[in-house]
Design an enzyme around this catalytic site. Structure first.
Site, PDB file in Angstrom:
ATOM      1  CE  LYS A   1      43.555  19.293  12.775  1.00  0.00           C
ATOM      2  NZ  LYS A   1      43.940  17.879  12.755  1.00  0.00           N
TER       3      LYS A   1
ATOM      4  N   GLY B   1      38.215  11.608   8.644  1.00  0.00           N
ATOM      5  CA  GLY B   1      37.398  10.585   7.983  1.00  0.00           C
ATOM      6  C   GLY B   1      36.191  11.189   7.293  1.00  0.00           C
TER       7      GLY B   1
ATOM      8  CD  GLU C   1      32.159  22.313  15.278  1.00  0.00           C
ATOM      9  OE1 GLU C   1      31.376  23.104  15.781  1.00  0.00           O
ATOM     10  OE2 GLU C   1      33.227  21.949  15.839  1.00  0.00           O
TER      11      GLU C   1
ATOM     12  CG  LEU D   1      34.317  26.023  -3.737  1.00  0.00           C
ATOM     13  CD1 LEU D   1      35.198  27.182  -3.269  1.00  0.00           C
ATOM     14  CD2 LEU D   1      34.035  26.162  -5.228  1.00  0.00           C
ATOM     15  N   GLY D   2      35.167  21.208  -4.249  1.00  0.00           N
ATOM     16  CA  GLY D   2      35.893  19.981  -3.903  1.00  0.00           C
ATOM     17  C   GLY D   2      34.938  18.809  -3.726  1.00  0.00           C
ATOM     18  CG  LEU D   3      32.638  15.146  -5.355  1.00  0.00           C
ATOM     19  CD1 LEU D   3      31.653  15.374  -4.234  1.00  0.00           C
ATOM     20  CD2 LEU D   3      31.905  15.060  -6.689  1.00  0.00           C
TER      21      LEU D   3
ATOM     22  N   GLY E   1      37.725  17.025  13.371  1.00  0.00           N
ATOM     23  CA  GLY E   1      36.716  16.513  12.434  1.00  0.00           C
ATOM     24  C   GLY E   1      35.285  16.358  12.920  1.00  0.00           C
TER      25      GLY E   1
ATOM     26  CB  THR F   1      37.851  12.008   1.788  1.00  0.00           C
ATOM     27  OG1 THR F   1      38.916  11.453   1.032  1.00  0.00           O
ATOM     28  CG2 THR F   1      37.389  11.041   2.822  1.00  0.00           C
ATOM     29  CB  VAL F   2      35.564  16.268   3.522  1.00  0.00           C
ATOM     30  CG1 VAL F   2      34.533  17.027   4.333  1.00  0.00           C
ATOM     31  CG2 VAL F   2      36.704  15.799   4.417  1.00  0.00           C
TER      32      VAL F   2
HETATM   33  N1  HSE Z   1      46.263  14.839   9.543  1.00  0.00           N
HETATM   34  C1  HSE Z   1      45.180  15.049  10.436  1.00  0.00           C
HETATM   35  C2  HSE Z   1      45.280  14.049  11.595  1.00  0.00           C
HETATM   36  C3  HSE Z   1      43.858  14.870   9.741  1.00  0.00           C
HETATM   37  O1  HSE Z   1      46.093  13.126  11.564  1.00  0.00           O
HETATM   38  O2  HSE Z   1      44.557  14.202  12.563  1.00  0.00           O
HETATM   39  C4  HSE Z   1      42.828  15.907   9.978  1.00  0.00           C
HETATM   40  O3  HSE Z   1      43.241  17.204  10.117  1.00  0.00           O
END
Ligand code: HSE
Length: 428
Positions: free
Chosen positions: A205, A302, A129, A9-11, A134, A13-14
């Site tokens: 997070k 990224g 994860e 679902l989604g294409l 990231g 960057t990631v």
């Molecule tokens: N906006 C976030 C950051 C990117 O600057 O770390 C990933 O969650």
């Protein structure tokens, strides 16, 4: 070997990175899991958009439900972001018996417990994860690597944008506004940077890390949040003078069964490993009762770093599929949540005061601290070049938040204190 089929679902960057890794590392991946992993369908916003990778147009659909309800698909990988729609997609995917991999911290911080409950009911896996830091495998580390230990403290630089801004301010003396403008130009900060600079992204997070670290259901509203928009060049210069770096730190710490979680600009002693994490990099410091200090460092965002974590989750799901098990037992919180009160939350503080430069001022100030049982570690006074006043920098020993609030309230009534210019948490 029957292939395992993945629906994406989604294409963006990631998603693009996920396709690159699944295709580029296919041989290694199928050797690890014992069958090929193939992308069966991809839901996108615009099927005819130009892309940096070649995709068989027959795999693309503009209808996410088509992917979610496809009986051929075993695993749904959500890399769309946002919570509008994705919550429903995830719940329906679980209803259809699909395992889930998501990179979505907003979704997991807000609806993680609902999604995990549904997954438990349906006996499906949910892995996420990539939702925190990231490319750093911190979630798996907390779940598996620390399963034998009791985590006492987690400190995270989990937002690259703010770390970039603070690094720029510290290393080049750039103002907050200029550093933010540069972060936007480089594509780190969004046009509306509120979520990053006000600490909300980091708070989401930290709610996820806190839940895993303390095995209790931490909600976003449990995280006390302060961003970096009020941090000045002057604050950073003072911090450096005293041997500290300013960092936006997420801090989760525990005493016995009670814990607190917060995100705030923090003055970190330069010799602490997390003080050396600069630019857009992320790091998570974990202190375990048995293991002591550990730290995990790497790219927080990224295409390829984030995709690495997503694909590692797909591999974990497929391994479980082959074994006929799921990994939920180890990620669903099982402890009651006991948050510390303001009397129990203790840390060191830095204060910058603008005061009248006359006899007896310091005595009045130290009296306030004594009154509320806050002990001082250091006091430094310097003249203020622009006014007849003086500036006093104070670092306290560990004091409760409740007592510090009393001190600050007391200061409001002290005529000799012109202004409390800054107050920061101090670590290290
Ligand atoms: N906006 C976030 C950051 C990117 O600057 O770390 C990933 O969650």
């Amino acid at each position: 070997m029957k292939p395992v089929k993945v629906g994406l679902l989604g294409l963006g960057t990631v998603g693009t990175g996920v396709v690159r890794i699944l295709e580029g590392h296919q041989e290694d991946l199928s050797s690890q899991v014992g069958s090929p992993i193939i992308i069966e369908k991809i839901a996108v916003k615009h099927a005819d958009k130009q892309r940096s990778i070649e995709i068989d147009p027959a795999k693309l659909t503009e209808d996410p439900w088509e992917v979610i309800r496809d009986p051929e698909i075993d695993v749904i990988v959500e890399v769309m972001g946002g919570v509008n729609g994705t919550r429903e997609f995830m719940l329906e995917a679980l209803n259809c018996g699909k395992h889930i991999v998501t990179a979505n911290k907003d979704l997991m911080a807000l609806y993680g417990s609902e999604i995990l409950a549904k997954a438990t009911e349906k006996q499906c896996d949910v892995f996420y994860e990539a939702s925190v830091a990231g490319g750093i495998p911190i979630i798996r580390t907390l779940i598996e690597g620390f399963s034998s230990d009791r985590i006492i403290k987690i400190m995270g630089i989990v937002n690259g944008t703010t770390n970039y801004i603070l690094t720029k301010m510290s290393q080049e003396g750039t103002s907050y506004e200029d550093a933010l403008a540069e972060a936007k130009q480089l594509g780190y900060a969004e046009a509306d940077p509120t979520s990053d600079v006000e600490g909300l992204d980091a708070a989401r997070k930290m709610a996820i890390l806190g839940t895993l670290g303390f095995r209790a259901n931490v909600e976003l509203s449990d995280v006390q949040v302060r961003g970096i928009s009020s941090v000045s060049k002057e604050d950073i210069a003072y911090a450096k003078r005293l041997g500290y770096e300013m960092k936006l730190l997420g801090i989760a710490d525990r005493d016995e069964e009670e814990f607190s979680i917060s995100v705030q600009p923090t003055m970190v002693k330069k010799n602490h490993p997390i003080a050396a994490v600069n630019g857009v990099f992320n790091a998570v410091y974990v202190f375990g009762e048995a293991v002591g200090e550990t730290m995990f460092y790497g790219a927080g965002a990224g295409e390829m770093p984030t995709a690495t974590s997503v694909v590692a989750d797909i591999v974990a799901v497929v391994k479980n599929l082959k074994l006929g098990v799921n990994g939920l037992k180890s990620i669903v919180p099982y402890k009651p949540k006991k948050l510390k009160s303001d009397e129990q939350i203790c840390y060191k503080n830095f204060l910058l005061l603008q005061v009248a430069d006359k006899a007896g001022v310091l005595a009045q100030i130290t009296q306030a601290f004594a009154e509320y049982n806050v002990s001082l570690e250091s006091v430094v006074q310097s003249p203020n070049a622009d006014t007849p006043d003086a500036e006093i920098m104070i670092v306290t020993h560990r004091a409760s938040r409740a007592n510090m609030e009393q001190v600050l309230k007391y200061f409001e009534g002290l005529e000799v204190i012109r202004r409390v210019k800054s107050v920061y948490r101090v670590e290290g």
